[in-house]
Each structure stands twice: as structure tokens, then as C-alpha cells.
Write a protein that holds these residues in place. Structure first.
Motif, PDB file in Angstrom:
ATOM      1  N   THR A   1       7.557   7.366   0.535  1.00 38.45           N
ATOM      2  CA  THR A   1       6.570   7.370  -0.547  1.00 38.45           C
ATOM      3  C   THR A   1       5.371   8.270  -0.269  1.00 38.45           C
ATOM      4  OG1 THR A   1       5.455   5.447   0.378  1.00 38.45           O
ATOM      5  CG2 THR A   1       7.194   5.031  -1.248  1.00 38.45           C
ATOM      6  N   ASP A   2       5.576   9.346   0.451  1.00 36.85           N
ATOM      7  CA  ASP A   2       4.460  10.244   0.756  1.00 36.85           C
ATOM      8  C   ASP A   2       3.918  10.931  -0.497  1.00 36.85           C
ATOM      9  OD1 ASP A   2       4.852   9.487   3.338  1.00 36.85           O
ATOM     10  OD2 ASP A   2       5.690  11.391   4.006  1.00 36.85           O
ATOM     11  N   ASP A   3       4.751  11.139  -1.490  1.00 35.25           N
ATOM     12  CA  ASP A   3       4.341  11.752  -2.754  1.00 35.25           C
ATOM     13  C   ASP A   3       4.922  10.901  -3.877  1.00 35.25           C
ATOM     14  OD1 ASP A   3       3.400  14.368  -4.274  1.00 35.25           O
ATOM     15  OD2 ASP A   3       5.361  13.771  -5.082  1.00 35.25           O
ATOM     16  N   LEU A   4       4.075  10.357  -4.728  1.00 31.10           N
ATOM     17  CA  LEU A   4       4.520   9.418  -5.747  1.00 31.10           C
ATOM     18  C   LEU A   4       5.529  10.030  -6.718  1.00 31.10           C
ATOM     19  CD1 LEU A   4       4.146   6.481  -6.437  1.00 31.10           C
ATOM     20  CD2 LEU A   4       2.292   7.134  -7.971  1.00 31.10           C
ATOM     21  N   GLN A   5       5.316  11.261  -7.129  1.00 30.60           N
ATOM     22  CA  GLN A   5       6.249  11.899  -8.068  1.00 30.60           C
ATOM     23  C   GLN A   5       7.614  12.124  -7.413  1.00 30.60           C
ATOM     24  OE1 GLN A   5       5.698  12.097 -11.260  1.00 30.60           O
ATOM     25  NE2 GLN A   5       7.746  12.900 -11.604  1.00 30.60           N
ATOM     26  N   ASP A   6       7.624  12.589  -6.165  1.00 30.38           N
ATOM     27  CA  ASP A   6       8.891  12.760  -5.449  1.00 30.38           C
ATOM     28  C   ASP A   6       9.575  11.406  -5.252  1.00 30.38           C
ATOM     29  OD1 ASP A   6       8.488  15.474  -5.298  1.00 30.38           O
ATOM     30  OD2 ASP A   6       7.858  15.450  -3.193  1.00 30.38           O
ATOM     31  N   SER A   7       8.786  10.375  -4.953  1.00 32.25           N
ATOM     32  CA  SER A   7       9.337   9.031  -4.767  1.00 32.25           C
ATOM     33  C   SER A   7       9.980   8.534  -6.051  1.00 32.25           C
ATOM     34  CB  SER A   7       8.245   8.050  -4.337  1.00 32.25           C
ATOM     35  OG  SER A   7       7.655   8.457  -3.142  1.00 32.25           O
ATOM     36  N   TRP A   8       9.335   8.810  -7.182  1.00 31.55           N
ATOM     37  CA  TRP A   8       9.877   8.402  -8.472  1.00 31.55           C
ATOM     38  C   TRP A   8      11.233   9.070  -8.726  1.00 31.55           C
ATOM     39  CZ3 TRP A   8      10.328   4.952 -11.899  1.00 31.55           C
ATOM     40  CH2 TRP A   8      10.813   5.239 -13.163  1.00 31.55           C
ATOM     41  N   MET A   9      11.320  10.360  -8.431  1.00 34.87           N
ATOM     42  CA  MET A   9      12.590  11.075  -8.623  1.00 34.87           C
ATOM     43  C   MET A   9      13.668  10.528  -7.681  1.00 34.87           C
ATOM     44  SD  MET A   9      12.019  12.895 -11.181  1.00 34.87           S
ATOM     45  CE  MET A   9      13.593  13.694 -11.206  1.00 34.87           C
ATOM     46  N   ASP A  10      13.290  10.239  -6.431  1.00 37.18           N
ATOM     47  CA  ASP A  10      14.237   9.665  -5.475  1.00 37.18           C
ATOM     48  C   ASP A  10      14.707   8.287  -5.943  1.00 37.18           C
ATOM     49  OD1 ASP A  10      13.935  11.908  -3.900  1.00 37.18           O
ATOM     50  OD2 ASP A  10      12.583  10.936  -2.458  1.00 37.18           O
TER      51      ASP A  10
ATOM     52  N   ARG B   1       6.370  -0.798 -11.690  1.00 37.78           N
ATOM     53  CA  ARG B   1       5.846  -0.755 -13.066  1.00 37.78           C
ATOM     54  C   ARG B   1       6.455   0.404 -13.858  1.00 37.78           C
ATOM     55  NH1 ARG B   1       1.017  -2.706 -10.718  1.00 37.78           N
ATOM     56  NH2 ARG B   1       0.330  -0.624 -10.164  1.00 37.78           N
ATOM     57  N   ARG B   2       6.537   1.558 -13.246  1.00 40.33           N
ATOM     58  CA  ARG B   2       7.108   2.728 -13.940  1.00 40.33           C
ATOM     59  C   ARG B   2       8.548   2.476 -14.356  1.00 40.33           C
ATOM     60  NH1 ARG B   2       5.598   8.570 -11.240  1.00 40.33           N
ATOM     61  NH2 ARG B   2       3.345   8.341 -11.314  1.00 40.33           N
ATOM     62  N   LEU B   3       9.314   1.895 -13.451  1.00 42.24           N
ATOM     63  CA  LEU B   3      10.726   1.651 -13.727  1.00 42.24           C
ATOM     64  C   LEU B   3      10.904   0.742 -14.936  1.00 42.24           C
ATOM     65  CD1 LEU B   3      13.663   2.064 -12.826  1.00 42.24           C
ATOM     66  CD2 LEU B   3      13.380   0.074 -11.342  1.00 42.24           C
ATOM     67  N   ILE B   4      10.135  -0.331 -14.981  1.00 44.32           N
ATOM     68  CA  ILE B   4      10.244  -1.273 -16.096  1.00 44.32           C
ATOM     69  C   ILE B   4       9.683  -0.661 -17.380  1.00 44.32           C
ATOM     70  CG2 ILE B   4       9.416  -3.500 -16.977  1.00 44.32           C
ATOM     71  CD1 ILE B   4       9.696  -4.522 -14.046  1.00 44.32           C
TER      72      ILE B   4
ATOM     73  N   GLY C   1       0.772  -1.232   0.000  1.00 46.62           N
ATOM     74  CA  GLY C   1       0.000   0.000   0.000  1.00 46.62           C
ATOM     75  C   GLY C   1       0.803   1.282   0.000  1.00 46.62           C
ATOM     76  N   VAL C   2       2.134   1.209  -0.113  1.00 48.29           N
ATOM     77  CA  VAL C   2       2.918   2.447  -0.085  1.00 48.29           C
ATOM     78  C   VAL C   2       3.457   2.827  -1.466  1.00 48.29           C
ATOM     79  CG1 VAL C   2       3.530   2.241   2.347  1.00 48.29           C
ATOM     80  CG2 VAL C   2       5.063   1.295   0.622  1.00 48.29           C
ATOM     81  N   GLY C   3       2.967   2.183  -2.528  1.00 46.20           N
ATOM     82  CA  GLY C   3       3.342   2.585  -3.878  1.00 46.20           C
ATOM     83  C   GLY C   3       4.394   1.729  -4.549  1.00 46.20           C
ATOM     84  N   VAL C   4       4.782   0.615  -3.943  1.00 43.56           N
ATOM     85  CA  VAL C   4       5.846  -0.196  -4.519  1.00 43.56           C
ATOM     86  C   VAL C   4       5.474  -0.734  -5.901  1.00 43.56           C
ATOM     87  CG1 VAL C   4       5.171  -2.367  -3.392  1.00 43.56           C
ATOM     88  CG2 VAL C   4       7.543  -2.013  -4.056  1.00 43.56           C
ATOM     89  N   ASN C   5       4.237  -1.184  -6.075  1.00 47.44           N
ATOM     90  CA  ASN C   5       3.845  -1.727  -7.386  1.00 47.44           C
ATOM     91  C   ASN C   5       3.889  -0.671  -8.471  1.00 47.44           C
ATOM     92  OD1 ASN C   5       3.425  -4.305  -6.354  1.00 47.44           O
ATOM     93  ND2 ASN C   5       1.297  -3.883  -5.867  1.00 47.44           N
TER      94      ASN C   5
END
Length: 191
Positions: free
Chosen positions: A157-166, A16-19, A8-12
């Protein structure tokens, strides 16, 4: 590369985005499952479909299932080391979601060279339901406290876009910087 996180913290989504962004570099392995093959499904494409007996043998023999011996609707799911090795043999970086309580220690016990990224919910206020907030926040805190020594990177993972950049920054750093690996992994067993 392994992701470990409470559900529930955005791992999936991050997986998916990474791949999706670079399928020539990143790939997930094909997991094993005891569930029935769905209409139109193909063995070896979505999953390796096996019986419960075969799955149990794989777990007991430690020839395979490294991460998620998780049951869902009465079925078991797991990712084999052989499936991960198939990805590596194709020249790609293998991306796997690990169950923290099983997978993190397993990959280290098997002397697997890994880069483990932990995804945690640091701020319970970003979730909408009070019960869910408390559950995910506590699960993240517990995981971080118990397994932190195994993590190469922790991403909030509080913000998905920030998490993606991190995540993207962590991957670049991992590819550019030398990584520490225990010398015993390269030493002959008799020393």
C-alpha cells in the motif's frame, strides 16, 4: 473477502472504495459494538448495539464474533459470522476487515470459504512521521511473516492508486480462477 492489515496502511480507504464502486456486488457486514447508540443512529444499520455481557457471550459461545474483538475508547467491536452470512444470503460478496492476530486463524478454523487479501506497508518512506513509519513497517513485516500461509494475495500500500489497481486485479483473478479449498471442508465429519 477479507482484508487484513495493520492499522494505518489504507485498508479502510480501499474497503470503502470497493463497496462504493459496486454496492450491488460488495457489502460489508453490520458489526456488533458495546458503545452507546448515537443520536440519529439506528440499531442494525450502522451497528448492532449490544451490552458488554451479550458481547462476551457471543465471543465465548463462538456463535458470532469472528474478527475484531478490539477495544476502542473502552468499547468492543466485532463482526459476527451471522452478519457476514446475511450479506452472502443477499447474493453479495462480503467484505470484512480482519484483525490479523485473531481473525485470520478464526475464519480458517471455522471452515469458512474465504479469500484473504493482506495489505502491507513495504516502504517505510511513504509515511511522514519517523515513529509511525517504523511502527507500520514493522507491523506489516511481522504480520506477513506470521500469517503469510493464510493470505491469497498480498498488496503493498505504498501508493493508494497503485494499491487500488492491484486490489481490483486480485479480485478479478479470484473471480475468474478456481480457488483451492481443503477437501476436508466438504468431507463428512465421520470420515
Amino acid at each position: 473477502m477479507f482484508f487484513t492489515a495493520p492499522s494505518g496502511v489504507g485498508v479502510n480507504e480501499l474497503h470503502r472504495r470497493l463497496i462504493k464502486i459496486n454496492p450491488n456486488t460488495y457489502q460489508g457486514p453490520i458489526s456488533h459494538t458495546t458503545r452507546s447508540q448515537k443520536m440519529g443512529g439506528k440499531n442494525g444499520r450502522e451497528y448492532h448495539f449490544v451490552t458488554k455481557e451479550v458481547f462476551a457471550y457471543m465471543v465465548l459461545a463462538i456463535c458470532s464474533c469472528d474478527s475484531a474483538y478490539s477495544g476502542h475508547n473502552g468499547h468492543m467491536y466485532g463482526t459476527s459470522l451471522d452478519s457476514a452470512q446475511d450479506v452472502l444470503d443477499n447474493g453479495k460478496i462480503c467484505v470484512i476487515d480482519l484483525e490479523p492476530h485473531v481473525g485470520v486463524i478464526y475464519v480458517y478454523q471455522n471452515h469458512t470459504y474465504v479469500f484473504i487479501i493482506s495489505l502491507v506497508a513495504n516502504n517505510p518512506h511513504f509515511l511522514s512521521n519517523r515513529y509511525i513509519k517504523r511502527y507500520f513497517y514493522e507491523a506489516s513485516r511481522t504480520m506477513k511473516a506470521k500469517y503469510r500461509q493464510y493470505f491469497d494475495c498480498v498488496i503493498v500500500t505504498d501508493d493508494l492508486q497503485d494499491s487500488w489497481m492491484d486490489l481490483f486485479t486480485a479480485i478479478q483473478h479470484a473471480q475468474e480462477e478456481p480457488q483451492w479449498i481443503p477437501a476436508s471442508w466438504f468431507a463428512p465429519d465421520h470420515l
